[in-house]
Design a protein around this motif. Structure first.
Motif, PDB file in Angstrom:
ATOM      1  N   VAL A  26       0.859  -1.194   0.000  1.00 12.32           N
ATOM      2  CA  VAL A  26       0.000   0.000   0.000  1.00 12.32           C
ATOM      3  C   VAL A  26       0.885   1.230   0.000  1.00 12.32           C
ATOM      4  CG1 VAL A  26      -1.775   1.288   1.261  1.00 12.32           C
ATOM      5  CG2 VAL A  26      -1.787  -1.224   1.292  1.00 12.32           C
ATOM      6  N   ARG A  27       0.576   2.144  -0.889  1.00 14.41           N
ATOM      7  CA  ARG A  27       1.303   3.410  -0.864  1.00 14.41           C
ATOM      8  C   ARG A  27       0.301   4.554  -1.016  1.00 14.41           C
ATOM      9  NH1 ARG A  27       3.296   4.746  -6.642  1.00 14.41           N
ATOM     10  NH2 ARG A  27       4.499   6.326  -5.547  1.00 14.41           N
ATOM     11  N   LYS A  28       0.726   5.702  -0.563  1.00 13.99           N
ATOM     12  CA  LYS A  28      -0.143   6.881  -0.716  1.00 13.99           C
ATOM     13  C   LYS A  28       0.322   7.605  -1.970  1.00 13.99           C
ATOM     14  CE  LYS A  28      -2.115   8.850   3.022  1.00 13.99           C
ATOM     15  NZ  LYS A  28      -2.316   9.685   4.177  1.00 13.99           N
ATOM     16  N   GLU A  29      -0.585   7.853  -2.879  1.00 12.68           N
ATOM     17  CA  GLU A  29      -0.195   8.575  -4.088  1.00 12.68           C
ATOM     18  C   GLU A  29      -1.305   9.541  -4.510  1.00 12.68           C
ATOM     19  OE1 GLU A  29       0.100   6.325  -7.829  1.00 12.68           O
ATOM     20  OE2 GLU A  29      -0.790   4.605  -6.801  1.00 12.68           O
ATOM     21  N   ASN A  30      -0.925  10.417  -5.392  1.00 12.60           N
ATOM     22  CA  ASN A  30      -1.893  11.366  -5.941  1.00 12.60           C
ATOM     23  C   ASN A  30      -2.510  10.749  -7.192  1.00 12.60           C
ATOM     24  OD1 ASN A  30      -1.103  13.176  -3.943  1.00 12.60           O
ATOM     25  ND2 ASN A  30       0.443  14.127  -5.266  1.00 12.60           N
ATOM     26  N   VAL A  31      -3.829  10.683  -7.191  1.00 14.39           N
ATOM     27  CA  VAL A  31      -4.546  10.019  -8.280  1.00 14.39           C
ATOM     28  C   VAL A  31      -5.527  11.006  -8.895  1.00 14.39           C
ATOM     29  CG1 VAL A  31      -6.088   8.107  -8.870  1.00 14.39           C
ATOM     30  CG2 VAL A  31      -4.384   7.822  -7.052  1.00 14.39           C
ATOM     31  N   THR A  32      -5.578  11.025 -10.208  1.00 12.28           N
ATOM     32  CA  THR A  32      -6.540  11.877 -10.916  1.00 12.28           C
ATOM     33  C   THR A  32      -7.586  10.996 -11.587  1.00 12.28           C
ATOM     34  OG1 THR A  32      -4.854  13.538 -11.367  1.00 12.28           O
ATOM     35  CG2 THR A  32      -6.841  13.617 -12.715  1.00 12.28           C
ATOM     36  N   GLN A  33      -8.838  11.319 -11.364  1.00 19.18           N
ATOM     37  CA  GLN A  33      -9.916  10.643 -12.077  1.00 19.18           C
ATOM     38  C   GLN A  33     -10.656  11.689 -12.898  1.00 19.18           C
ATOM     39  OE1 GLN A  33     -12.007   8.856  -8.588  1.00 19.18           O
ATOM     40  NE2 GLN A  33     -11.799   6.964  -9.724  1.00 19.18           N
ATOM     41  N   THR A  34     -11.025  11.336 -14.117  1.00 18.75           N
ATOM     42  CA  THR A  34     -11.797  12.266 -14.924  1.00 18.75           C
ATOM     43  C   THR A  34     -12.805  11.513 -15.766  1.00 18.75           C
ATOM     44  OG1 THR A  34     -11.633  14.208 -16.360  1.00 18.75           O
ATOM     45  CG2 THR A  34     -10.181  12.362 -16.879  1.00 18.75           C
ATOM     46  N   VAL A  35     -13.977  12.098 -15.906  1.00 12.38           N
ATOM     47  CA  VAL A  35     -15.024  11.541 -16.764  1.00 12.38           C
ATOM     48  C   VAL A  35     -15.530  12.668 -17.647  1.00 12.38           C
ATOM     49  CG1 VAL A  35     -17.249  10.368 -16.875  1.00 12.38           C
ATOM     50  CG2 VAL A  35     -15.720   9.921 -14.949  1.00 12.38           C
ATOM     51  N   LEU A  36     -15.582  12.393 -18.938  1.00 16.31           N
ATOM     52  CA  LEU A  36     -16.109  13.375 -19.890  1.00 16.31           C
ATOM     53  C   LEU A  36     -17.230  12.713 -20.674  1.00 16.31           C
ATOM     54  CD1 LEU A  36     -15.787  16.157 -21.316  1.00 16.31           C
ATOM     55  CD2 LEU A  36     -14.203  15.045 -22.884  1.00 16.31           C
ATOM     56  N   GLY A  37     -18.397  13.327 -20.700  1.00 17.49           N
ATOM     57  CA  GLY A  37     -19.522  12.683 -21.358  1.00 17.49           C
ATOM     58  C   GLY A  37     -20.369  13.639 -22.151  1.00 17.49           C
ATOM     59  N   LEU A  38     -21.148  13.080 -23.060  1.00 17.85           N
ATOM     60  CA  LEU A  38     -22.129  13.887 -23.766  1.00 17.85           C
ATOM     61  C   LEU A  38     -23.392  13.062 -23.973  1.00 17.85           C
ATOM     62  CD1 LEU A  38     -22.148  12.984 -27.049  1.00 17.85           C
ATOM     63  CD2 LEU A  38     -19.996  14.175 -26.977  1.00 17.85           C
ATOM     64  N   ASP A  39     -24.526  13.761 -23.946  1.00 16.68           N
ATOM     65  CA  ASP A  39     -25.834  13.145 -24.167  1.00 16.68           C
ATOM     66  C   ASP A  39     -26.488  13.822 -25.347  1.00 16.68           C
ATOM     67  OD1 ASP A  39     -26.625  13.122 -20.613  1.00 16.68           O
ATOM     68  OD2 ASP A  39     -25.467  11.724 -21.834  1.00 16.68           O
ATOM     69  N   LEU A  40     -27.191  13.019 -26.153  1.00 18.13           N
ATOM     70  CA  LEU A  40     -27.912  13.578 -27.288  1.00 18.13           C
ATOM     71  C   LEU A  40     -29.355  13.094 -27.232  1.00 18.13           C
ATOM     72  CD1 LEU A  40     -27.790  15.034 -30.090  1.00 18.13           C
ATOM     73  CD2 LEU A  40     -27.313  12.796 -31.090  1.00 18.13           C
ATOM     74  N   THR A  41     -30.314  14.010 -27.307  1.00 16.66           N
ATOM     75  CA  THR A  41     -31.730  13.648 -27.337  1.00 16.66           C
ATOM     76  C   THR A  41     -32.239  13.880 -28.745  1.00 16.66           C
ATOM     77  OG1 THR A  41     -31.980  14.421 -25.061  1.00 16.66           O
ATOM     78  CG2 THR A  41     -34.000  14.082 -26.302  1.00 16.66           C
ATOM     79  N   SER A  42     -32.744  12.812 -29.376  1.00 17.10           N
ATOM     80  CA  SER A  42     -33.200  12.958 -30.755  1.00 17.10           C
ATOM     81  C   SER A  42     -34.619  13.525 -30.794  1.00 17.10           C
ATOM     82  CB  SER A  42     -33.156  11.605 -31.464  1.00 17.10           C
ATOM     83  OG  SER A  42     -34.256  10.802 -31.035  1.00 17.10           O
ATOM     84  N   GLU A  43     -35.092  13.850 -31.995  1.00 18.61           N
ATOM     85  CA  GLU A  43     -36.447  14.383 -32.137  1.00 18.61           C
ATOM     86  C   GLU A  43     -37.500  13.375 -31.705  1.00 18.61           C
ATOM     87  OE1 GLU A  43     -36.043  17.583 -35.771  1.00 18.61           O
ATOM     88  OE2 GLU A  43     -37.870  16.429 -35.464  1.00 18.61           O
ATOM     89  N   THR A  44     -37.179  12.094 -31.876  1.00 16.38           N
ATOM     90  CA  THR A  44     -38.129  11.047 -31.473  1.00 16.38           C
ATOM     91  C   THR A  44     -37.840  10.563 -30.052  1.00 16.38           C
ATOM     92  OG1 THR A  44     -36.669   9.511 -32.631  1.00 16.38           O
ATOM     93  CG2 THR A  44     -38.668  10.220 -33.793  1.00 16.38           C
ATOM     94  N   GLN A  45     -37.104  11.372 -29.287  1.00 19.82           N
ATOM     95  CA  GLN A  45     -36.880  11.146 -27.849  1.00 19.82           C
ATOM     96  C   GLN A  45     -36.024   9.914 -27.531  1.00 19.82           C
ATOM     97  OE1 GLN A  45     -38.178  13.531 -25.270  1.00 19.82           O
ATOM     98  NE2 GLN A  45     -38.048  14.575 -27.226  1.00 19.82           N
ATOM     99  N   TRP A  46     -35.174   9.516 -28.463  1.00 24.11           N
ATOM    100  CA  TRP A  46     -34.110   8.574 -28.095  1.00 24.11           C
ATOM    101  C   TRP A  46     -33.058   9.396 -27.345  1.00 24.11           C
ATOM    102  CZ3 TRP A  46     -33.489   3.324 -29.133  1.00 24.11           C
ATOM    103  CH2 TRP A  46     -34.432   2.742 -29.985  1.00 24.11           C
TER     104      TRP A  46
END
Lengths: 372, 237
Positions: free
Chosen positions: A254-274
């Motif tokens: 076990v060690r102590k370290e600096n950790v970076t987490q990142t999440v990048l997302g996009l959502d698209l809603t179509s005309e027919t509500q998909w």
């Protein structure tokens, strides 16, 4: 809920051992308002034929809401972040891992006794959180389907998580805050900081077969934003974990370290509500980086009577795979039925992926909700 | 003889004076603003509405809080399975708050509310300032206004609005694509006193293609001084 779990063996034989257990929750919410103060109580009864049964407080808060500020004091869940799936900024509450595939985050949070205060100044919101008596994560019991150590077979014993005592008078308190602003161009930005006991699961093993969870103080600085462009919504969370205890393999150093987490997302809603959603997720350690991609498709049918969803979470260069189709039927105004399947596979050689303890633990879930 | 001409002169002067004092032709801006004031009680109000879909045998009930032109908070009161779900609209931005998640999720404004009712049908009910109006035609009893969106992100690109000359009451609206094709119609009915003024109590929304109807009934309206903090995505229940 009825939960059917199928345990597939790696030797290639189709081991037909199946296990069914029932999980029931009843949540009762009481709200009382007098003037500017309100009191909310919610309890949940959990009966699990594998684990145990308990009655837990989900919310017990006294709240005051004024024109420019509000505060909530008591047992509560506090949520940060804009993205889905791994909820990397949802760090104020510990996690209940008795059912680690439960993607409904409200089931997975452990409520904490906290003061949660917000001040609203135009388009800016200031939030301060103090948890004088922290709580720890909760693991599945020995020998249950999701027991990460297979304790019945391995003979390992698990030491309890830290029990934060009341007579320490807040010496082990967790605290932090968040500031967010919605700009005129529609971009919503938040910065956050939290000083707390680590939420990620790290364990040591001594020579006597005793497993001990590692709990250390750490800090997280976070950043999130969202922006909508007509039918498209862009969202992102980034967490900088400072001094996080980590280990590369289960029971490894076990060690102590600096950790970076990142999440990048996009959502698209179509005309027919998909609704289509895609996310890229990265965990960056000092010695390596791991990546995943996720996809979500959602559609309502028959004017909202039926809803079909599928969620796919896939490692890029690691073995994590999680496929979750779900079908929901809004049977009546009060009654809803959903059927979910979780197909899981993972690289078990590392402790750094999300699914390493869940490999081959497929699961079929029938969920019935009745609200009254 | 003199008396006759005197009478005639007075009559001619009266008629001329009446013609001179006749009201100037109404401007499309003024008509649209007057219509907005009938459709929306005040700058800040709370109303309860039900939305019933003719195909789905279910009625949704909402509490709608509105402040100014750009702030709307819609709380779901029924059906029971959706109770507590809230929608917050700030201009062209929208969030949905689901009680279980304990947080608000940013979504596209194009997501539908219920049946044929779009979020913008309850939210952005003021059109003055968002649309450029012109008078397409008029009869003895009504004006037909052509409304063209003058900014991006609005629920509808083009609207044809029929307005009664008696009191500037809205009668019917036709919602069109940018090419002019009608895809939805809205009929204003059941005019009655709400928040002190005669307003439409029922909005009947019809899909022009499928002819499926959704009916919005306004149960009550109260003007109320609402704080800005109510319309904050960090303050959603």
């Amino acid at each position: 809920m009825a939960n059917l779990s199928v345990d597939k063996q790696e030797n290639g034989e189709n081991n037909a051992s199946t296990k069914t257990y029932f999980l029931a929750q009843v949540e009762s919410i009481l709200e009382s308002q007098r003037g500017l103060y309100s009191f909310t109580a919610a309890v949940r009864g959990w009966h699990d034929s594998e684990n145990d049964h308990d009655l837990s407080v989900r919310q017990l808060t006294l709240s005051s809401v004024r024109r420019s500020h509000r505060w909530d004091l008591g047992f509560q869940e506090i949520s940060w972040g804009e993205t889905f799936g791994t909820y990397i900024l949802d760090i104020v509450n510990p996690r209940d891992f008795r059912d680690p595939l439960m993607d409904d985050i409200s089931w997975a949070r452990v409520p904490v006794f906290a003061l949660n205060a917000k001040y609203f100044a135009g388009g800016t919101t200031w939030q301060v959180i103090a948890t004088p008596y922290p709580r720890s994560n909760r693991l599945p019991n020995t020998g249950t389907y999701f027991d990460p150590f297979g304790r019945n077979e391995s003979g390992l014993r698990l030491t309890d998580f830290m029990d934060f005592k009341l007579d320490r008078y807040g010496a082990e308190a967790e605290y932090g805050g968040r500031v967010s602003r919605l700009f005129e161009n529609g971009i919503d930005v938040a910065l956050m900081y939290f000083n707390y006991w680590n939420r990620n699961l790290v364990f040591t093993l001594d020579g006597f077969g005793t497993v001990t969870p590692v709990q250390e103080r750490m800090e997280t600085m976070g950043f999130s934003f969202s922006q909508a462009f007509d039918r498209l919504v862009l969202r992102s969370d980034t967490a900088f974990h400072l001094g996080q205890p980590t280990q590369r393999e289960l029971f490894g150093p076990v060690r102590k370290e600096n950790v970076t987490q990142t999440v990048l997302g996009l959502d698209l809603t179509s005309e027919t509500q998909w609704v289509f959603g895609a996310q890229w997720h990265a965990d960056i350690f000092e010695s390596e980086a791991l990546n995943w991609a996720s996809l979500r498709i959602d559609k309502e049918w028959l004017r909202g009577k039926l809803r079909s969803e599928i969620f796919v979470f896939h490692g890029i260069g690691n073995g994590d795979v999680w496929i979750q189709p779900r079908q929901t039927w809004n049977a009546t105004d009060s009654f809803r039925v959903s059927l979910t399947a979780d197909f899981v596979d993972a690289n078990q050689k590392t402790n750094r992926t999300y699914l390493n303890t869940l490999s081959k633990k497929d699961r079929y879930l029938a969920r019935l909700e009745y609200k009254f | 003889m003199i008396r006759f001409w005197g009478t005639l002169l007075i009559l001619v002067v009266s008629v001329t004076a009446s013609v001179v004092k006749a009201a100037p032709a109404a401007s499309p801006d003024a008509i649209l603003k007057a219509t907005d004031d009938i459709r929306n009680p005040a700058q800040s109000y709370v109303m309860q509405v039900t939305i019933t879909d003719s195909e789905e045998n279910s009625t949704y009930k909402f509490e709608v809080s509105v402040k100014g032109k750009s702030k709307t908070l819609i709380k779901t009161l029924s059906p029971k399975r959706e109770e507590g779900k809230s929608f917050l609209m700030l201009g062209e931005d929208m969030w949905v708050s689901i009680p279980n998640m304990k947080r608000a999720v940013r979504v596209s404004l194009n997501q539908k509310l219920v049946g044929e009712a779009a979020n913008g049908d309850l939210a952005r009910m003021r059109w003055y300032g968002d649309y450029e109006p012109t008078i397409e035609s008029e009869t003895a009893n009504q004006w037909v206004l052509n409304l063209q969106a003058n900014k991006k992100g609005l629920t509808y690109e083009k609207i044809r609005l029929h307005v009664s000359k008696a009191g500037s009451r809205p009668l019917r609206a036709y919602f069109m694509t940018s090419s002019g094709k009608i895809f939805k119609t809205l009929a204003y009915k059941d005019f009655r006193k709400l928040a002190g003024i005669i307003r439409p109590g029922t909005l009947e929304i019809t899909n022009a293609t499928t002819q499926v109807k959704s009916t919005v009934k306004i149960l009550n309206v109260k003007t109320k001084n609402l704080p800005d903090s109510l319309f904050n995505q960090n303050n959603l229940p």
